[in-house]
Design a protein around this motif. Structure first.
Motif, PDB file in Angstrom:
ATOM      1  N   TRP A 168      49.080  48.303  51.877  1.00 23.61           N
ATOM      2  CA  TRP A 168      47.663  47.625  51.963  1.00 23.61           C
ATOM      3  C   TRP A 168      47.070  47.366  50.613  1.00 23.61           C
ATOM      4  O   TRP A 168      46.937  46.025  50.695  1.00 23.61           O
ATOM      5  CB  TRP A 168      46.809  48.380  52.808  1.00 23.61           C
ATOM      6  N   VAL A 169      47.063  47.795  49.774  1.00 26.86           N
ATOM      7  CA  VAL A 169      46.618  47.522  48.549  1.00 26.86           C
ATOM      8  C   VAL A 169      47.340  46.596  47.631  1.00 26.86           C
ATOM      9  O   VAL A 169      47.055  45.449  47.065  1.00 26.86           O
ATOM     10  CB  VAL A 169      46.464  48.692  47.507  1.00 26.86           C
ATOM     11  N   SER A 170      48.881  46.680  47.833  1.00 27.30           N
ATOM     12  CA  SER A 170      49.690  45.642  47.449  1.00 27.30           C
ATOM     13  C   SER A 170      49.475  44.226  48.056  1.00 27.30           C
ATOM     14  O   SER A 170      49.481  43.344  47.251  1.00 27.30           O
ATOM     15  CB  SER A 170      51.032  46.004  47.509  1.00 27.30           C
ATOM     16  N   PHE A 171      49.357  44.422  49.230  1.00 21.77           N
ATOM     17  CA  PHE A 171      49.223  43.105  50.276  1.00 21.77           C
ATOM     18  C   PHE A 171      47.826  42.452  49.646  1.00 21.77           C
ATOM     19  O   PHE A 171      47.464  41.028  49.667  1.00 21.77           O
ATOM     20  CB  PHE A 171      49.231  43.108  51.537  1.00 21.77           C
ATOM     21  N   TYR A 172      46.870  43.336  49.711  1.00 24.94           N
ATOM     22  CA  TYR A 172      45.465  42.875  48.902  1.00 24.94           C
ATOM     23  C   TYR A 172      45.395  42.212  47.747  1.00 24.94           C
ATOM     24  O   TYR A 172      44.844  41.047  47.475  1.00 24.94           O
ATOM     25  CB  TYR A 172      44.590  44.372  48.882  1.00 24.94           C
ATOM     26  N   ILE A 173      46.561  42.708  46.565  1.00 20.55           N
ATOM     27  CA  ILE A 173      46.465  41.884  45.610  1.00 20.55           C
ATOM     28  C   ILE A 173      47.084  40.872  45.701  1.00 20.55           C
ATOM     29  O   ILE A 173      46.717  39.683  45.067  1.00 20.55           O
ATOM     30  CB  ILE A 173      47.056  43.059  44.651  1.00 20.55           C
ATOM     31  N   PHE A 174      48.007  40.728  46.566  1.00 20.51           N
ATOM     32  CA  PHE A 174      48.844  39.370  46.898  1.00 20.51           C
ATOM     33  C   PHE A 174      48.102  38.324  47.363  1.00 20.51           C
ATOM     34  O   PHE A 174      47.967  37.163  47.026  1.00 20.51           O
ATOM     35  CB  PHE A 174      50.011  39.657  47.462  1.00 20.51           C
ATOM     36  N   ILE A 175      47.393  38.906  48.442  1.00 11.42           N
ATOM     37  CA  ILE A 175      46.490  37.766  49.047  1.00 11.42           C
ATOM     38  C   ILE A 175      45.193  37.228  48.280  1.00 11.42           C
ATOM     39  O   ILE A 175      44.980  36.102  48.264  1.00 11.42           O
ATOM     40  CB  ILE A 175      45.712  38.697  50.273  1.00 11.42           C
ATOM     41  N   TYR A 176      44.873  37.973  47.351  1.00  9.66           N
ATOM     42  CA  TYR A 176      43.944  37.451  46.473  1.00  9.66           C
ATOM     43  C   TYR A 176      44.507  36.405  45.581  1.00  9.66           C
ATOM     44  O   TYR A 176      43.687  35.759  44.948  1.00  9.66           O
ATOM     45  CB  TYR A 176      43.139  38.640  45.374  1.00  9.66           C
ATOM     46  N   GLY A 177      45.550  36.404  45.620  1.00 13.58           N
ATOM     47  CA  GLY A 177      46.278  35.237  44.564  1.00 13.58           C
ATOM     48  C   GLY A 177      46.083  33.868  45.320  1.00 13.58           C
ATOM     49  O   GLY A 177      46.154  32.949  44.679  1.00 13.58           O
ATOM     50  N   MET A 178      45.678  33.782  46.711  1.00 12.23           N
ATOM     51  CA  MET A 178      45.206  32.562  47.063  1.00 12.23           C
ATOM     52  C   MET A 178      44.263  32.090  46.651  1.00 12.23           C
ATOM     53  O   MET A 178      43.790  30.863  46.690  1.00 12.23           O
ATOM     54  CB  MET A 178      44.744  32.808  48.840  1.00 12.23           C
ATOM     55  N   PHE A 179      43.229  32.866  45.934  1.00 11.79           N
ATOM     56  CA  PHE A 179      42.015  32.372  45.367  1.00 11.79           C
ATOM     57  C   PHE A 179      42.096  32.309  43.908  1.00 11.79           C
ATOM     58  O   PHE A 179      41.177  32.484  42.942  1.00 11.79           O
ATOM     59  CB  PHE A 179      40.645  33.174  45.708  1.00 11.79           C
ATOM     60  N   THR A 180      43.577  31.978  43.255  1.00 12.94           N
ATOM     61  CA  THR A 180      44.042  31.733  42.001  1.00 12.94           C
ATOM     62  C   THR A 180      44.287  33.211  41.515  1.00 12.94           C
ATOM     63  O   THR A 180      43.986  34.216  42.068  1.00 12.94           O
ATOM     64  CB  THR A 180      43.006  31.045  41.028  1.00 12.94           C
ATOM     65  N   SER A 181      45.056  33.155  40.469  1.00  9.50           N
ATOM     66  CA  SER A 181      45.605  34.518  39.898  1.00  9.50           C
ATOM     67  C   SER A 181      44.719  35.216  39.292  1.00  9.50           C
ATOM     68  O   SER A 181      44.968  36.241  39.077  1.00  9.50           O
ATOM     69  CB  SER A 181      46.566  34.043  38.819  1.00  9.50           C
ATOM     70  N   ILE A 182      43.404  34.495  38.891  1.00 10.53           N
ATOM     71  CA  ILE A 182      42.334  35.329  38.273  1.00 10.53           C
ATOM     72  C   ILE A 182      41.967  36.579  39.258  1.00 10.53           C
ATOM     73  O   ILE A 182      41.376  37.544  38.818  1.00 10.53           O
ATOM     74  CB  ILE A 182      41.288  34.409  37.832  1.00 10.53           C
ATOM     75  N   ALA A 183      41.757  35.897  40.638  1.00  9.52           N
ATOM     76  CA  ALA A 183      41.372  37.070  41.512  1.00  9.52           C
ATOM     77  C   ALA A 183      42.332  38.353  41.710  1.00  9.52           C
ATOM     78  O   ALA A 183      42.047  39.527  41.607  1.00  9.52           O
ATOM     79  CB  ALA A 183      41.308  36.388  42.936  1.00  9.52           C
ATOM     80  N   SER A 184      43.723  38.164  41.653  1.00 12.38           N
ATOM     81  CA  SER A 184      44.662  39.017  41.713  1.00 12.38           C
ATOM     82  C   SER A 184      44.351  39.900  40.023  1.00 12.38           C
ATOM     83  O   SER A 184      44.681  41.371  40.359  1.00 12.38           O
ATOM     84  CB  SER A 184      45.938  38.645  41.712  1.00 12.38           C
ATOM     85  N   ALA A 185      44.207  39.245  39.243  1.00 13.28           N
ATOM     86  CA  ALA A 185      44.318  40.143  37.915  1.00 13.28           C
ATOM     87  C   ALA A 185      42.914  40.961  38.005  1.00 13.28           C
ATOM     88  O   ALA A 185      42.841  42.054  37.542  1.00 13.28           O
ATOM     89  CB  ALA A 185      43.761  39.227  36.722  1.00 13.28           C
ATOM     90  N   TYR A 186      41.785  40.649  38.792  1.00 14.41           N
ATOM     91  CA  TYR A 186      40.488  41.282  38.960  1.00 14.41           C
ATOM     92  C   TYR A 186      40.847  42.671  39.749  1.00 14.41           C
ATOM     93  O   TYR A 186      40.253  43.555  39.157  1.00 14.41           O
ATOM     94  CB  TYR A 186      39.569  40.506  39.891  1.00 14.41           C
ATOM     95  N   ILE A 187      41.652  42.765  40.547  1.00 13.91           N
ATOM     96  CA  ILE A 187      41.972  43.841  41.381  1.00 13.91           C
ATOM     97  C   ILE A 187      42.905  44.638  40.615  1.00 13.91           C
ATOM     98  O   ILE A 187      42.644  45.892  40.394  1.00 13.91           O
ATOM     99  CB  ILE A 187      42.958  43.548  42.614  1.00 13.91           C
ATOM    100  N   LEU A 188      43.803  44.318  39.739  1.00 10.15           N
ATOM    101  CA  LEU A 188      44.718  44.867  38.822  1.00 10.15           C
ATOM    102  C   LEU A 188      43.560  45.551  37.820  1.00 10.15           C
ATOM    103  O   LEU A 188      43.943  46.626  37.589  1.00 10.15           O
ATOM    104  CB  LEU A 188      45.635  44.134  38.009  1.00 10.15           C
ATOM    105  N   ILE A 189      42.663  45.050  37.220  1.00  6.74           N
ATOM    106  CA  ILE A 189      41.748  45.428  36.269  1.00  6.74           C
ATOM    107  C   ILE A 189      40.962  46.735  36.904  1.00  6.74           C
ATOM    108  O   ILE A 189      40.924  47.784  36.359  1.00  6.74           O
ATOM    109  CB  ILE A 189      40.878  44.359  35.998  1.00  6.74           C
ATOM    110  N   GLN A 190      40.536  46.492  38.138  1.00  6.94           N
ATOM    111  CA  GLN A 190      39.912  47.668  39.038  1.00  6.94           C
ATOM    112  C   GLN A 190      40.888  48.988  38.938  1.00  6.94           C
ATOM    113  O   GLN A 190      40.266  50.075  38.720  1.00  6.94           O
ATOM    114  CB  GLN A 190      39.575  47.339  40.217  1.00  6.94           C
ATOM    115  N   ASN A 191      42.165  48.543  39.389  1.00  3.87           N
ATOM    116  CA  ASN A 191      42.782  49.806  39.507  1.00  3.87           C
ATOM    117  C   ASN A 191      43.295  50.482  38.058  1.00  3.87           C
ATOM    118  O   ASN A 191      43.446  51.569  37.941  1.00  3.87           O
ATOM    119  CB  ASN A 191      44.363  49.538  40.128  1.00  3.87           C
ATOM    120  N   GLY A 192      43.358  49.579  37.227  1.00  7.40           N
ATOM    121  CA  GLY A 192      43.619  50.145  35.796  1.00  7.40           C
ATOM    122  C   GLY A 192      42.676  50.743  35.072  1.00  7.40           C
ATOM    123  O   GLY A 192      42.912  51.946  34.368  1.00  7.40           O
TER     124      GLY A 192
END
Length: 323
Positions: A168-192
């Protein structure tokens, strides 16, 4: 874009595709599928921009020839399941190699932020990990078993819950890409940041080695898959932000297809990671060299499958297609 510019930018590619069609029976199904996708994308762009032009008729003719041939050969075989992970996923990872690098760098920088923040603020782990988790871990440390959190739940229940959550987390990161790549990067930052905080917390209490040899038994595959999911989200987001010669919607659709293929490709990785976390990680009494071997084997697989093998496979496919 003017039609002349569009033709000039793509003329060489179309000529190579024409040469392939002359020997269409000798081309691999995956190569033909990639050519067909590319031609139909160009056709969609030409249809929207130059509907009555000769270039539209030319591209339409190429796509029809490919479509007719592919339909004749379209009987799906069970081997497609095998070739999906053997060829399709590695090839799309090769095309997304820059996005994978960006995802990795974003995650590493975020881990360093988590480490630095925890080193300078003793209460930071409570903010990121939560009071209940910190208190439970401190209690486990006092009881002489800092990794007890991996032993409390039944293995089967733990496997199901962890695997579903990670997917689910992986799909969550991917789906956020619909709102530009910056949104996916934000989820990566949280996990990191969470990972950096988590790892430094154990270092601060003198359990860096034990936590590393325990957590990374499953974490090597799990974290790697999250980084790959980040690459999928960035791929989709970049398709929207940077359409290139395509219309924005065509570029987004094309990048979304690539991103989805990446996401589906990491599902088995999460399943294996969930199995390791549920059935292997809990055995903290295993010899250090056994745990280190599992970590190194997992890391070797990730580097080979997502970096080395895609590059080699791409060279082979290109040589066979355009020789």
């Amino acid at each position: 874009m003017k039609e002349a510019v569009f033709v000039r930018q793509n003329r060489g590619k179309w000529k190579r595709y024409e040469d392939c069609l002359k020997n269409i029976g000798q081309q691999s199904p995956d190569a033909l599928a990639d050519i067909y996708i590319d031609i139909t994308n160009d056709l969609s762009f030409a249809q929207s921009q130059y509907p009555n032009s000769r270039i539209y008729l030319y591209l339409n003719s190429l796509s029809i020839r490919l479509h007719q041939f592919i339909n004749r050969k379209k009987k799906e075989k069970f081997s497609r399941i095998f070739t999906y992970w053997k060829q399709e996923v590695p090839l799309v990872m090769y095309h997304a190699r820059k996005e994978l690098l960006y995802s990795f760098l974003i995650f590493v920088v975020s881990v360093l932020i988590g480490i630095f923040s925890t080193a300078n603020d003793a209460d930071f782990p409570r903010l990121i990990l939560g009071d209940s988790y910190v208190n439970m871990t401190l209690s486990n440390i006092e009881n002489g078993d800092p990794m007890a959190v991996y032993k409390d739940m039944h293995s089967g229940i733990m496997f199901f819950g962890i695997t579903v959550n990670n997917i689910w987390v992986s799909f969550y990161i991917f789906i956020y890409g619909m709102f530009t790549s910056i949104a996916s990067a934000y989820i990566l930052i949280q996990n990191g940041i969470m990972l950096g905080c988590f790892q430094y917390f154990f270092y601060d209490y003198g359990f860096l080695k034990e936590s590393f040899l325990t957590i990374w038994i499953h974490g090597t595959l799990e974290i790697s898959a999250i980084i790959v999911a980040g690459a999928a989200g960035i791929t989709m987001g970049n398709g929207w932000l940077f359409p290139g010669t395509y219309s924005r919607i065509v570029s987004f659709r094309k990048s979304a297809q690539r991103g989805m293929k990446i996401i589906v490709g990491i599902v088995p990785i999460f399943i294996i990671a969930g199995f390791l976390e549920s059935f292997v990680t809990r055995y903290t009494e295993l010899p250090d060299f056994v745990r280190a071997a599992i970590i190194l084997l997992s890391l070797s697989f990730v580097i080979f499958y997502y970096i080395i093998y895609p590059r080699k496979l791409s060279k082979v496919i290109n040589n066979n297609t355009f020789k």
